[in-house]
Design a protein around this motif. Structure first.
Motif, PDB file in Angstrom:
ATOM      1  N   HIS A 188     -15.183  13.432  -3.367  1.00 41.93           N
ATOM      2  CA  HIS A 188     -14.498  13.215  -4.630  1.00 41.93           C
ATOM      3  C   HIS A 188     -13.770  14.488  -5.058  1.00 41.93           C
ATOM      4  N   PHE A 189     -12.511  14.328  -5.476  1.00 45.67           N
ATOM      5  CA  PHE A 189     -11.746  15.490  -5.917  1.00 45.67           C
ATOM      6  C   PHE A 189     -12.370  16.141  -7.138  1.00 45.67           C
ATOM      7  N   ARG A 231      -0.812  -0.677  -8.402  1.00 40.00           N
ATOM      8  CA  ARG A 231      -2.244  -0.836  -8.649  1.00 40.00           C
ATOM      9  C   ARG A 231      -3.020  -1.109  -7.367  1.00 40.00           C
ATOM     10  N   TYR A 232      -2.367  -1.722  -6.384  1.00 42.33           N
ATOM     11  CA  TYR A 232      -3.058  -2.124  -5.162  1.00 42.33           C
ATOM     12  C   TYR A 232      -2.569  -1.324  -3.959  1.00 42.33           C
ATOM     13  N   ASP A 233      -2.179  -0.081  -4.198  1.00 38.57           N
ATOM     14  CA  ASP A 233      -1.695   0.797  -3.134  1.00 38.57           C
ATOM     15  C   ASP A 233      -2.831   1.050  -2.137  1.00 38.57           C
ATOM     16  N   PHE A 234      -2.588   0.707  -0.875  1.00 34.84           N
ATOM     17  CA  PHE A 234      -3.625   0.875   0.146  1.00 34.84           C
ATOM     18  C   PHE A 234      -3.627   2.271   0.743  1.00 34.84           C
ATOM     19  N   TYR A 235      -2.628   3.101   0.434  1.00 34.52           N
ATOM     20  CA  TYR A 235      -2.640   4.503   0.857  1.00 34.52           C
ATOM     21  C   TYR A 235      -3.263   5.396  -0.214  1.00 34.52           C
ATOM     22  N   PHE A 236      -2.807   5.229  -1.448  1.00 35.93           N
ATOM     23  CA  PHE A 236      -3.244   6.083  -2.542  1.00 35.93           C
ATOM     24  C   PHE A 236      -3.870   5.199  -3.625  1.00 35.93           C
ATOM     25  N   SER A 237      -5.180   5.067  -3.594  1.00 31.59           N
ATOM     26  CA  SER A 237      -5.840   4.184  -4.551  1.00 31.59           C
ATOM     27  C   SER A 237      -5.777   4.783  -5.957  1.00 31.59           C
ATOM     28  N   GLU A 284      -8.077   4.930  -8.444  1.00 30.72           N
ATOM     29  CA  GLU A 284      -9.207   5.730  -8.902  1.00 30.72           C
ATOM     30  C   GLU A 284      -9.442   6.974  -8.051  1.00 30.72           C
ATOM     31  N   ARG A 285      -9.264   6.876  -6.755  1.00 33.58           N
ATOM     32  CA  ARG A 285      -9.645   7.971  -5.865  1.00 33.58           C
ATOM     33  C   ARG A 285      -8.509   8.926  -5.532  1.00 33.58           C
ATOM     34  N   PRO A 309      -6.829  11.282  -9.830  1.00 35.42           N
ATOM     35  CA  PRO A 309      -7.154  12.703  -9.650  1.00 35.42           C
ATOM     36  C   PRO A 309      -5.918  13.602  -9.582  1.00 35.42           C
ATOM     37  N   LEU A 310      -4.826  13.127  -8.958  1.00 33.88           N
ATOM     38  CA  LEU A 310      -3.607  13.925  -8.947  1.00 33.88           C
ATOM     39  C   LEU A 310      -3.041  14.056 -10.354  1.00 33.88           C
ATOM     40  N   PHE A 311      -2.984  12.944 -11.077  1.00 38.14           N
ATOM     41  CA  PHE A 311      -2.442  12.990 -12.436  1.00 38.14           C
ATOM     42  C   PHE A 311      -3.249  13.959 -13.301  1.00 38.14           C
ATOM     43  N   ALA A 312      -4.568  13.914 -13.176  1.00 35.82           N
ATOM     44  CA  ALA A 312      -5.414  14.817 -13.956  1.00 35.82           C
ATOM     45  C   ALA A 312      -5.188  16.272 -13.570  1.00 35.82           C
ATOM     46  N   ALA A 313      -4.898  16.522 -12.286  1.00 33.26           N
ATOM     47  CA  ALA A 313      -4.740  17.896 -11.806  1.00 33.26           C
ATOM     48  C   ALA A 313      -3.400  18.508 -12.188  1.00 33.26           C
ATOM     49  N   LEU A 314      -2.383  17.691 -12.439  1.00 33.40           N
ATOM     50  CA  LEU A 314      -1.061  18.232 -12.747  1.00 33.40           C
ATOM     51  C   LEU A 314      -1.128  19.144 -13.959  1.00 33.40           C
ATOM     52  N   GLY A 315      -0.380  20.247 -13.898  1.00 32.74           N
ATOM     53  CA  GLY A 315      -0.507  21.289 -14.896  1.00 32.74           C
ATOM     54  C   GLY A 315       0.198  21.039 -16.208  1.00 32.74           C
TER      55      GLY A 315
END
Length: 280
Positions: A4-5, A223-229, A231-232, A236-242
């Motif tokens: 988990h990130f 919502r149903y992206d099979f590469y970039f889910s 929740e996972r 996490p990327l959105f939360a990490a953006l500065g």
């Protein structure tokens, strides 16, 4: 696959400065060449090239400019999906991922990044790994983008203070790293992207660079992206953006890896109008 990130530890500022230094390069002469111009119904396409930041190579690029809006044009720099690693020619590129920017009156610059199209060098996957080769490729992709902006600064018909980055899929994943090392980018549109799960070296990992990507950032995902889910990977990327909360937005459409085009056009145009200013 990494865990988990939320459990990962971001780089401290001193380590980040060391890693970001790997992306710097000497501002050698560009040796720009105008190679071809094509007039289309609603825009013009110029094929150009200039000296790369490494290895005596040259970077090709396609500049699309609108015909019905006078310059200087705001600029969107495009980073494609991983299909660009498999195609061996940049002739007849599809414009649907970005042509709505042209219809809105902005210019689009599509660099031919290392390993893509006619610059293929054997790399055929955008999956992260821990090899030095992958790390070096990430650095070259960032330097190709920066050299493209060096070239854009030679054009008086482009607004050098109003530059956005749009990355799609692969470009949406690596986009935060590019923005973190390139301060001339004023806003981001990350489409169908997210954090990747494979391990990679910290100096090439978008997770570590995302907190330093402080530009206003729009993410548009399925919502149903099979590469970039959602929740996972996406969240996490959105939360990490500065960027602070009021300067970033995550739109999740009812689709898979390919997002709803009408939503993308509306959201991306509104976002750039907000942060770059409306087109004159």
């Amino acid at each position: 696959l990494r865990g988990h990130f939320a459990e990962a530890v971001a780089l401290d500022e001193a380590a980040f400065r060391i890693y970001a230094g790997l992306y710097r390069y000497d501002r050698a002469p560009l040796d720009p060449r105008a190679e071809r111009v094509e007039e289309r119904e609603r825009w013009r396409v110029e094929r150009v090239s200039f000296a790369a930041a490494y290895g005596g190579e040259r970077v090709g690029a396609l500049l699309y400019t609108p015909r019905d809006v006078p310059p200087p044009w705001q600029l969107v720099v495009y980073f494609p999906g991983s299909g660009a690693l498999h195609q061996r020619s940049s002739e007849d590129l599809a414009t649907y991922p970005f042509d709505f920017h042209l219809r809105a009156g902005r210019a689009v610059l599509h660099p031919i990044y290392k390993s893509t199209y006619e610059r293929g060098d054997g790399l055929v996957s955008d999956n992260q790994d821990t090899s030095r080769s992958y790390r070096d490729h990430v650095i070259m992709w960032a330097q190709d983008l920066s050299r493209s902006l060096d070239w854009a600064e030679t054009r008086p018909d482009l607004d050098h203070a109003k530059i956005a980055l749009q990355g799609v899929s692969w470009g949406g994943a690596v986009g935060p790293l590019l923005a973190a090392v390139e301060p001339r980018i004023a806003a981001m549109v990350l489409v169908s992207g997210g954090l990747e799960f494979q391990q990679t070296s910290p100096e090439a990992d978008p997770f570590h660079f995302a907190p330093r990507a402080r530009q206003p950032a729009l993410m548009v995902n399925g919502r149903y992206d099979f590469y970039f889910s959602v929740e996972r990977s996406q969240q996490p990327l959105f939360a990490a953006l500065g960027a602070p909360p009021e300067r970033k937005r995550h739109v999740v459409t009812e689709g898979g890896h390919a997002v709803a085009q009408d939503v993308l056009v509306r959201e991306a145009t509104d976002w750039l109008d907000r942060w770059l200013g409306p087109v004159r």
